[in-house]
Motif scaffolding. Structure first.
Motif, PDB file in Angstrom:
ATOM      1  N   ARG A  68      -6.789  -5.022  -4.751  1.00  0.00           N
ATOM      2  CA  ARG A  68      -7.894  -4.104  -4.504  1.00  0.00           C
ATOM      3  C   ARG A  68      -8.972  -4.738  -3.647  1.00  0.00           C
ATOM      4  N   CYS A  92       0.817  -1.213   0.000  1.00  0.00           N
ATOM      5  CA  CYS A  92       0.000   0.000   0.000  1.00  0.00           C
ATOM      6  C   CYS A  92       0.853   1.265   0.000  1.00  0.00           C
ATOM      7  N   ALA A  93       1.974   1.241   0.729  1.00  0.00           N
ATOM      8  CA  ALA A  93       2.843   2.418   0.758  1.00  0.00           C
ATOM      9  C   ALA A  93       3.431   2.675  -0.627  1.00  0.00           C
ATOM     10  N   ASN A 144       2.116   1.762  -3.477  1.00  0.00           N
ATOM     11  CA  ASN A 144       1.025   2.227  -4.338  1.00  0.00           C
ATOM     12  C   ASN A 144       0.674   3.688  -4.065  1.00  0.00           C
ATOM     13  N   ARG A 145       0.765   4.091  -2.782  1.00  0.00           N
ATOM     14  CA  ARG A 145       0.506   5.496  -2.458  1.00  0.00           C
ATOM     15  C   ARG A 145       1.489   6.412  -3.176  1.00  0.00           C
ATOM     16  N   SER A 172      -6.194  -0.721  -3.584  1.00  0.00           N
ATOM     17  CA  SER A 172      -6.950  -0.393  -2.373  1.00  0.00           C
ATOM     18  C   SER A 172      -6.528   0.944  -1.774  1.00  0.00           C
ATOM     19  N   ALA A 173      -5.276   1.371  -2.015  1.00  0.00           N
ATOM     20  CA  ALA A 173      -4.844   2.673  -1.497  1.00  0.00           C
ATOM     21  C   ALA A 173      -5.703   3.790  -2.055  1.00  0.00           C
ATOM     22  N   SER A 195      -9.480   3.451  -0.727  1.00  0.00           N
ATOM     23  CA  SER A 195      -9.677   3.858   0.669  1.00  0.00           C
ATOM     24  C   SER A 195      -9.906   5.358   0.808  1.00  0.00           C
ATOM     25  N   GLU A 196      -9.621   6.120  -0.229  1.00  0.00           N
ATOM     26  CA  GLU A 196      -9.855   7.555  -0.168  1.00  0.00           C
ATOM     27  C   GLU A 196     -11.349   7.838  -0.165  1.00  0.00           C
TER      28      GLU A 196
END
Length: 433
Positions: A399, A88-89, A91-92, A157-158, A161-162
């Motif tokens: 995702r 996730c980091a 992908n962010r 999913s990053a 989640s927004e």
């Protein structure tokens, strides 16, 4: 027959749909009627003089808007990747980097003061004269907004989640004008902008693509998905015409002519639905690629708003409206995503309620044809419930479970998501009576 409508449904505008449509011709001449006027507006005001719509792109726009097209061309190859990260980091960082690059390109190339002035002037012109250009601009800005919203494709999913995203002013300003012009309120693109208006006139490629640089399978699946939706609408324009004519005949108390129109509509619909199922197969639309590079990109999942969805297709909303079946998504969601000219056509059909009129007047032969249309729609929904599972059940570990039209589904895995979707589709089937 209404030659002004059928003149728009020609081989050059039907995107080379190769189907046989064996139906007896209607020999009655329908009277003028408001239902036919609403269909005329759908074609002229909603489609740029054709249905499905014909869009034109950057060269037909005011010069200060043309840089949006070139920003799209810069960002397209930066969007898709072959194997998304599960970190996730990581992908962010990818999402933030993509958005930063788009903000830079927009700021470098777009003058918002000039854009605002150009849009204000453009809005004063007769939409019949410029609708194709508006449709192409709609497709371009929708692509940029969806690309900015997700930041990478396949979606991760990053991004899911927004709960909200602040869009650059260069994307907010034209979007407000597009909302006014098309009579929609959604912050996301819709089927009209992402599919109907996103195929080149020669029907040889998607204009704004989420699969640039990917394999032939990726490109062909994205293209086939878009062309498939457009081909269906090409095939349905004569059916829409027959529905409008049937209403006109009913108001003229000519049930025999209404019956004949509906009989021909049944024949044409049967061919169209057969084409639907013959096209929605793995050799044409790869389930794995479709899930990752088409369905995901068309979603939205921000501010409690969903994205583009097959439920927005005019064919099924027209059938439901004509047959008096409760719309899904709801009227409120329809106003979000479905342009005003399409809604006016749908509401005309709903208001008349031809099944009620036929039953009240004891037009048994008209009722029989209407019942046949309902039966076809029920059979399609039963078949689609099975076909949908192949496409929606593909495992995408990067995702959360999601569909484009319902956004994130409250389910721990694809199997549970499918159960939820089957329940919703089952309710829809139960309403199709």
């Amino acid at each position: 027959m209404l030659s002004w409508i059928f003149s728009f449904w020609s081989p050059s505008l039907s995107r080379d749909v190769a189907v046989e449509q064996d139906s007896k011709p209607i020999v009655h001449e329908p009277p003028r009627h408001r239902s036919l006027e609403f269909l005329r507006d759908l074609v002229e005001l909603g489609g740029g003089g054709a249905w499905p719509p014909i869009a034109t792109y950057e060269k037909s726009w005011p010069p200060v808007l043309q840089p949006y097209h070139w920003v799209s061309r810069i960002m397209e190859p930066l969007l898709p990747i072959e194997e998304p990260s599960l970190d996730c980091a990581r992908n962010r960082d990818i999402i933030d980097s993509f958005r930063a690059r788009m903000r830079f390109e927009l700021a470098q190339r777009i003058n918002t003061t000039e854009v605002e002035q150009a849009l204000e002037e453009w809005e004063t012109h007769d939409p019949r004269s410029f609708q194709s250009a508006w449709l192409g601009f709609f497709a371009c800005i929708s692509f940029l907004r969806h690309a900015y919203r997700w930041g990478t494709i396949p979606i991760v999913s990053a991004a899911q989640s927004e709960v909200s995203v602040v869009f650059p002013p260069e994307l907010e300003l034209p979007w407000r004008a597009l909302q006014r012009h098309f009579g929609i309120s959604s912050p996301s693109g819709c089927l009209t902008s992402i599919c109907y208006s996103n195929l080149t006139t020669g029907a040889d490629k998607v204009q704004y693509s989420a699969t640039i640089g990917m394999s032939d399978l990726h490109r062909s699946t994205e293209f086939s998905n878009t062309k498939f939706v457009i081909d269906i609408e090409s095939m349905m324009l004569p059916v829409y015409t027959l529905f409008a004519e049937a209403i006109a005949y009913m108001d003229a108390e000519n049930p025999d002519a209404a019956r004949d129109a509906l009989h021909t509509a049944n024949d044409l619909l049967r061919t169209t639905l057969k084409f639907f199922f013959n096209t929605m197969v793995e050799r044409t639309l790869s389930p794995k690629v479709w899930m990752a590079y088409v369905q995901g990109f068309q979603g939205w999942a921000l501010d409690n708003t969903d994205g583009s969805s097959g439920a927005q297709t005019l064919i099924f909303r027209t059938l439901d409206s004509f047959l008096g079946i409760k719309p899904w998504p709801t009227f409120e969601q329809e106003r979000l995503h479905v342009p005003e000219s399409q809604r006016n056509w749908l509401n005309c059909l709903r208001t008349y309620d031809i099944r009620y009129v036929a039953k009240n007047r004891d037009y048994v032969h008209v009722t029989a044809e209407l019942d046949s249309l309902v039966k076809q729609l029920r059979l399609w929904r039963m078949g689609h419930m099975r076909r949908m599972q192949v496409y929606e059940s593909v495992h995408r570990p990067e995702r959360k479970t999601m569909t484009a039209g319902i956004s994130v589904v409250d389910a721990p895995n694809e199997e549970q998501m499918i159960l939820r979707l089957k329940t919703e589709l089952g309710k829809r089937l139960a309403q199709t009576i």
